[in-house]
Write a protein that holds these residues in place. Sequence first.
Motif, short mmCIF file in Angstrom:
data_model
loop_
_atom_site.label_atom_id
_atom_site.label_comp_id
_atom_site.label_asym_id
_atom_site.label_seq_id
_atom_site.Cartn_x
_atom_site.Cartn_y
_atom_site.Cartn_z
N UNK A 278 -4.31 -6.89 -7.49
CA UNK A 278 -4.71 -6.12 -6.31
C UNK A 278 -5.37 -7.07 -5.32
N UNK A 279 -4.77 -7.16 -4.11
CA UNK A 279 -5.29 -8.05 -3.09
C UNK A 279 -5.96 -7.28 -1.95
N UNK A 280 -6.11 -5.97 -2.12
CA UNK A 280 -6.91 -5.15 -1.22
C UNK A 280 -7.38 -3.94 -2.02
N UNK A 281 -8.44 -3.31 -1.55
CA UNK A 281 -8.99 -2.16 -2.25
C UNK A 281 -8.04 -0.98 -2.08
N UNK A 282 -7.49 -0.51 -3.20
CA UNK A 282 -6.60 0.65 -3.15
C UNK A 282 -7.25 1.95 -3.53
N UNK A 283 -8.50 1.91 -3.98
CA UNK A 283 -9.23 3.11 -4.37
C UNK A 283 -10.64 3.04 -3.79
N UNK A 284 -11.35 4.15 -3.93
CA UNK A 284 -12.76 4.13 -3.58
C UNK A 284 -13.57 3.73 -4.81
N UNK A 285 -14.89 3.74 -4.67
CA UNK A 285 -15.74 3.30 -5.77
C UNK A 285 -15.61 4.23 -6.97
N UNK A 287 -12.92 5.66 -7.98
CA UNK A 287 -11.61 5.54 -8.59
C UNK A 287 -10.52 6.38 -7.99
N UNK A 288 -10.78 7.12 -6.90
CA UNK A 288 -9.75 7.94 -6.26
C UNK A 288 -8.94 7.09 -5.29
N UNK A 289 -7.65 7.33 -5.17
CA UNK A 289 -6.82 6.52 -4.25
C UNK A 289 -7.30 6.64 -2.82
N UNK A 290 -7.35 5.51 -2.14
CA UNK A 290 -7.78 5.48 -0.74
C UNK A 290 -6.62 5.92 0.14
#
Length: 542
Positions: A278-285, A287-290
């Motif tokens: 993962x090279x960018x944040x795909x979820x929030x803190x 664990x839900x998908x952004x």
Amino acid sequence: MEDTSTSSALDQFRQEWQQEVHARSQGKQQKSSNARNASSKSQTEQRTKPERPINRPPGQHTLTEVKDEDEIVPESSAQGALSDRVDGLNPKNVDDDEFSGLYQGEPKTALEHFERAVEKEGQGKLSDSLNHYRKAYRLDAEVDQKYKEKHFAHRWKSGKVNPSNAAPTVPSTAHHSQSEAGTEPVPRTTEQLIASFADSEIINADPMIEGDIPPPCPIKKLPTEVLLELLQHIATADVSIYARLASVCRKLAYHVYTENPIWKRIALGNEFGLASQRYHFGTDVQGRPAIWQALEDDDEDERPMPPITADLFSTEQDWREVFHSYPRIRFTGVYISTVNYTRSGGASVTPSTWGAQVHIVTYYRYLRFFRDGTVISLLTTHEPIEVVHLLTRENVAQIRASGGKEPMHPLNFTSSAPALLHHRDEKNAPPPTAQNILKHALRGRWRLCHPSLESIEVGSNAAAPGDLHIETEGGAGPRYMYTMHLSLKNGNTRNKFATKNNKLIWKGFWSYNSLTSDWAEFHLRNDKAFWFSRVKSYGLGY
């Protein structure tokens, strides 16, 4: 009458005194002549004997001039010193005693003290031996290595092959090879050895009973194209099994080592390769998908990076080296940081104690990464054998769930994200021991710096390929968030065949207050690096 008697006595005294002076002068002349003769004789002997180098210990260390209480010898120890000299006159068996040729004078340097300590230890005089050991290590902390090099280096060298210019009478494999083949054999490299396996065939398994017909080997009859396709399916299913196929036979070792297209599929695949990172944040803190991205954010390090394809590499790339060398987070285990430090204890009540109390504190940090970009962080004093099999998302979610009469978890609700579960599953609930361990587990997200990015200065830190950024919940309350900055490294840099990407070193650790927008930095005075450990119960991390 009296004058004649006194004059005769005085003359007699003068004669005796002159004779005594004359005798003393003759004795001194005789001694000086003997000394001149001895010196001239020694000079002639030195001229006749060939000169040879004399190996002597180095000059006196400056610390040897410092006298302490241990070096002060009382007068009562004169008898003990005399007995030591008498013991040194006893004959010794050279074959049984390796240390019979040690330095017998008064030790001055660290090596001489160490040799004397070994000698005293062999004689059973442990008190004297301990004193010499202490003096030796005070003068030189590495005196034991020098002692090994002096007394045991000849054994290490004797096990090596004789050089090519040695005498042919010495038994050596090198001389046998020279006499038989005429040339000295040159060791082959790994590439040359693997290339020699190209024409090999897959060998049948040995029969279960000696003399019986061996079992059939259907894979031996497969065409090369079909065999390579089968090996690629094995590699994408489990790369560790594919690597272990090299130990089956020479033919499979050749394909495992040289098939670059298979390693390309592994290196770029989403199973174990760079596409799984993962090279960018795909979820929030939590664990839900952004589902949204800040468009006004101009920081290139925060923008979604393009997927890694073969276009980012050269055409003649060794994909096996890419798979082993490029930074990759492992999902088949957990990263553990073991921290040990000491602190002083409380003052003693009674004055009869030997010393002050010292407490040894040990705690652990755990990081388990998941393929969807989430991570679980845990700080606890429990050992890994009690924690690693409990560190799952299901257990953390069950403990976070609020239900019925039990109080709500303090980290279930934040200002921006509600709890993921509202009811506890009593049937699948973790045991009370797991609840006690995982009640401080923090959910979070992670991302790696893209390999195509160059080093970028961000404040006081440098973001480079292989740097890892982690954001987790704040343990102090819902308004806080923790940010970790780590870097992927190799545990053993000297061995190129050692395990790669198995170490995480610290670069920074901060706490962010979402209400006041304040940052606080944690000083990692005692924290150590994380080391990867494989956990079989995690499987392949799916």
